[in-house]
Scaffold this motif. Structure first.
Motif, mmCIF file in Angstrom:
data_model
loop_
_atom_site.group_PDB
_atom_site.id
_atom_site.type_symbol
_atom_site.label_atom_id
_atom_site.label_comp_id
_atom_site.label_asym_id
_atom_site.label_seq_id
_atom_site.Cartn_x
_atom_site.Cartn_y
_atom_site.Cartn_z
ATOM 1 N N VAL A 37 31.994 63.317 4.294
ATOM 2 C CA VAL A 37 31.346 62.420 5.177
ATOM 3 C C VAL A 37 30.138 62.528 5.760
ATOM 4 C CG1 VAL A 37 33.449 60.994 5.290
ATOM 5 C CG2 VAL A 37 32.813 62.714 7.018
ATOM 6 N N SER A 38 29.882 64.045 5.756
ATOM 7 C CA SER A 38 28.943 64.494 6.475
ATOM 8 C C SER A 38 27.421 64.125 6.007
ATOM 9 C CB SER A 38 28.574 65.938 6.645
ATOM 10 O OG SER A 38 29.962 66.430 7.560
ATOM 11 N N GLY A 48 32.664 73.453 8.230
ATOM 12 C CA GLY A 48 32.216 74.330 9.356
ATOM 13 C C GLY A 48 32.299 73.692 10.714
ATOM 14 N N SER A 49 32.774 74.106 11.784
ATOM 15 C CA SER A 49 32.678 73.653 12.961
ATOM 16 C C SER A 49 31.416 74.246 13.913
ATOM 17 C CB SER A 49 33.885 73.801 13.916
ATOM 18 O OG SER A 49 34.434 75.139 13.901
ATOM 19 N N ARG A 50 30.770 75.203 13.297
ATOM 20 C CA ARG A 50 29.922 76.026 14.328
ATOM 21 C C ARG A 50 28.307 75.718 13.777
ATOM 22 N NH1 ARG A 50 34.412 78.698 14.449
ATOM 23 N NH2 ARG A 50 35.572 79.171 16.572
ATOM 24 N N CYS A 51 28.099 74.804 12.780
ATOM 25 C CA CYS A 51 26.848 74.857 12.197
ATOM 26 C C CYS A 51 25.967 73.670 12.662
ATOM 27 C CB CYS A 51 27.151 74.823 10.696
ATOM 28 S SG CYS A 51 27.916 73.602 10.041
ATOM 29 N N GLY A 52 26.194 72.809 13.559
ATOM 30 C CA GLY A 52 25.732 71.767 13.932
ATOM 31 C C GLY A 52 25.728 70.412 13.541
ATOM 32 N N ASP A 53 26.895 70.165 12.952
ATOM 33 C CA ASP A 53 27.145 69.125 12.390
ATOM 34 C C ASP A 53 28.093 68.146 13.294
ATOM 35 O OD1 ASP A 53 27.845 66.926 10.412
ATOM 36 O OD2 ASP A 53 29.247 67.985 9.200
ATOM 37 N N ASP A 54 28.364 66.688 13.274
ATOM 38 C CA ASP A 54 29.049 65.863 14.116
ATOM 39 C C ASP A 54 30.490 66.590 13.895
ATOM 40 O OD1 ASP A 54 30.421 63.774 14.832
ATOM 41 O OD2 ASP A 54 29.313 62.438 14.071
ATOM 42 N N PRO A 55 31.136 66.545 15.071
ATOM 43 C CA PRO A 55 32.719 67.146 15.139
ATOM 44 C C PRO A 55 33.489 66.249 14.582
ATOM 45 C CG PRO A 55 31.443 67.798 17.216
ATOM 46 C CD PRO A 55 30.565 66.561 16.536
ATOM 47 N N ALA A 56 33.178 64.861 14.517
ATOM 48 C CA ALA A 56 33.875 63.866 14.033
ATOM 49 C C ALA A 56 33.935 63.889 12.270
ATOM 50 C CB ALA A 56 33.513 62.375 14.507
ATOM 51 N N CYS A 57 32.782 63.996 11.673
ATOM 52 C CA CYS A 57 32.616 64.379 10.481
ATOM 53 C C CYS A 57 33.356 65.666 10.022
ATOM 54 C CB CYS A 57 31.304 64.347 10.227
ATOM 55 S SG CYS A 57 30.208 62.830 10.327
ATOM 56 N N GLU A 60 37.137 64.819 9.793
ATOM 57 C CA GLU A 60 37.265 64.068 8.662
ATOM 58 C C GLU A 60 37.301 64.826 7.365
ATOM 59 O OE1 GLU A 60 38.436 60.991 6.024
ATOM 60 O OE2 GLU A 60 38.630 61.333 8.044
ATOM 61 N N ASN A 61 36.564 65.660 7.223
ATOM 62 C CA ASN A 61 36.254 66.550 6.098
ATOM 63 C C ASN A 61 37.477 67.387 6.119
ATOM 64 O OD1 ASN A 61 33.672 65.261 5.580
ATOM 65 N ND2 ASN A 61 32.410 66.805 6.542
ATOM 66 N N ARG A 62 37.906 68.145 7.073
ATOM 67 C CA ARG A 62 39.069 68.988 7.072
ATOM 68 C C ARG A 62 40.241 68.200 6.850
ATOM 69 N NH1 ARG A 62 38.350 73.493 11.640
ATOM 70 N NH2 ARG A 62 36.218 74.419 10.691
ATOM 71 N N ALA A 63 40.384 67.148 7.199
ATOM 72 C CA ALA A 63 41.729 66.185 6.829
ATOM 73 C C ALA A 63 41.438 65.944 5.228
ATOM 74 C CB ALA A 63 41.788 64.847 7.483
ATOM 75 N N ARG A 64 40.345 65.608 4.760
ATOM 76 C CA ARG A 64 40.298 65.406 3.315
ATOM 77 C C ARG A 64 40.523 66.452 2.580
ATOM 78 N NH1 ARG A 64 35.424 60.813 2.005
ATOM 79 N NH2 ARG A 64 36.054 59.677 3.784
ATOM 80 N N ALA A 65 40.255 67.711 2.960
ATOM 81 C CA ALA A 65 40.374 68.869 2.207
ATOM 82 C C ALA A 65 41.737 69.442 2.092
ATOM 83 C CB ALA A 65 39.425 70.159 2.757
ATOM 84 N N LEU A 66 42.578 69.431 3.241
ATOM 85 C CA LEU A 66 44.014 69.623 3.449
ATOM 86 C C LEU A 66 44.430 68.720 2.589
ATOM 87 C CD1 LEU A 66 43.867 70.439 7.447
ATOM 88 C CD2 LEU A 66 44.472 72.186 5.224
ATOM 89 N N ALA A 67 44.511 67.505 2.697
ATOM 90 C CA ALA A 67 45.321 66.196 1.794
ATOM 91 C C ALA A 67 45.071 66.783 0.601
ATOM 92 C CB ALA A 67 44.711 65.026 2.018
ATOM 93 N N ALA A 68 43.809 67.092 0.115
ATOM 94 C CA ALA A 68 43.642 67.542 -1.416
ATOM 95 C C ALA A 68 44.594 68.535 -2.024
ATOM 96 C CB ALA A 68 42.042 67.935 -1.653
#
Length: 267
Positions: A37-38, A48-57, A60-68
């Motif tokens: 969703v980023s 990545g949580s340390r590259c400047g992206d919205d933490p909420a995105c 959500e991306n990590r939740a999707r990757a783990l679910a996959a």
């Protein structure tokens, strides 16, 4: 375990590269950049949580990757190190709350390899040109971040030695999967750095595309075989991140502003 192999597949909209045979009882994959969703410049499955992206995105991306990877039920146990381009290896050998909290604290203090011997603990490391390496032993695994500094320090070989000790096996029993990274054709370095690598690993690290192209995966393979891994159990068949930015993030190709794909594994 059989010889390592990788399959590209899509699960819940997330594109993955993984060995679907679950070698050693381990589920793992290298993620691609689609299915999240980023927004640009992090589009779309930035983990990545340390590259400047919205933490909420990112969440959500990590939740999707783990679910996959069918790991959504154990997401709360995720271990993610603060990667520092070093050679420190953290061992996760208990899922008890206090022990897991201690391992997480060690990882967050700075580490570039996680060895895990317990079920139900997913491990995630992030990349955008550096080399991801997943090591699999019977009933245990390691996930390694190997940039040029870590490669020079032989972090993959150090992680393999720790993994063999923790899994009570020989290093010859370990399979290694080298994930998507900046391949030799796309990785030109200084003459001084190339000379340092040649002194450490020999001319196998130097390809003919230019005078100063460095093959990090050749150095990693050399280091792994020197500690006893069978070359037939080391798989390096992934495309280059630099020349495939439609599939992967590349710090080099994208001017230093981009997301991160990941290597994720769990027992």
């Amino acid at each position: 375990m059989q010889a390592p192999s990788l399959t590209r597949y899509v699960a819940n909209g997330v594109t993955l590269l993984g060995d679907t045979s679950r070698p050693g009882g381990v589920t793992f994959a290298f993620t691609e950049r689609t299915g999240g969703v980023s927004k640009a410049p992090y589009a779309s499955l930035n983990l990545g949580s340390r590259c400047g992206d919205d933490p909420a995105c990112v969440a959500e991306n990590r939740a999707r990757a783990l679910a996959a990877l069918d790991a959504e039920k154990i997401a709360a146990s995720l271990v993610e190190p603060r990667q520092v381009h070093g050679d420190h290896v953290v061992v996760v050998d208990s899922s008890a709350p206090e022990a897991l909290a201690a391992a997480r604290a060690q990882a967050q203090a700075g580490a570039d390899a996680i060895v895990c011997t317990v079920p139900g603990v997913p491990v995630l490391l992030c990349f955008a040109d550096c080399v991801p390496v997943v090591l699999i032993a019977p009933g245990a695994f390691a996930v390694v971040h190997s940039g040029w500094r870590g490669t020079l320090a032989r972090i993959s070989a150090k992680a393999a030695a720790v993994l063999a000790e923790e899994a009570a096996c020989e290093t010859a029993d370990i399979c290694a999967y080298v994930g998507p990274h900046a391949s030799a054709a796309d990785y030109e370095v200084s003459a001084e750095l190339l000379a340092t690598f040649e002194d450490e690993f020999g001319t196998i690290v130097h390809t003919a595309e230019t005078e100063r192209n460095l093959d990090l995966s050749a150095a990693i393979r050399c280091a792994l075989t020197r500690v006893g891994l069978d070359s037939a159990r080391i798989l390096d068949a992934c495309p280059s991140t630099v020349s495939n930015t439609d599939r992967f993030y590349s710090y080099r190709a994208e001017g230093g502003i981009c997301g991160r794909h990941a290597a994720i594994a769990y027992l």
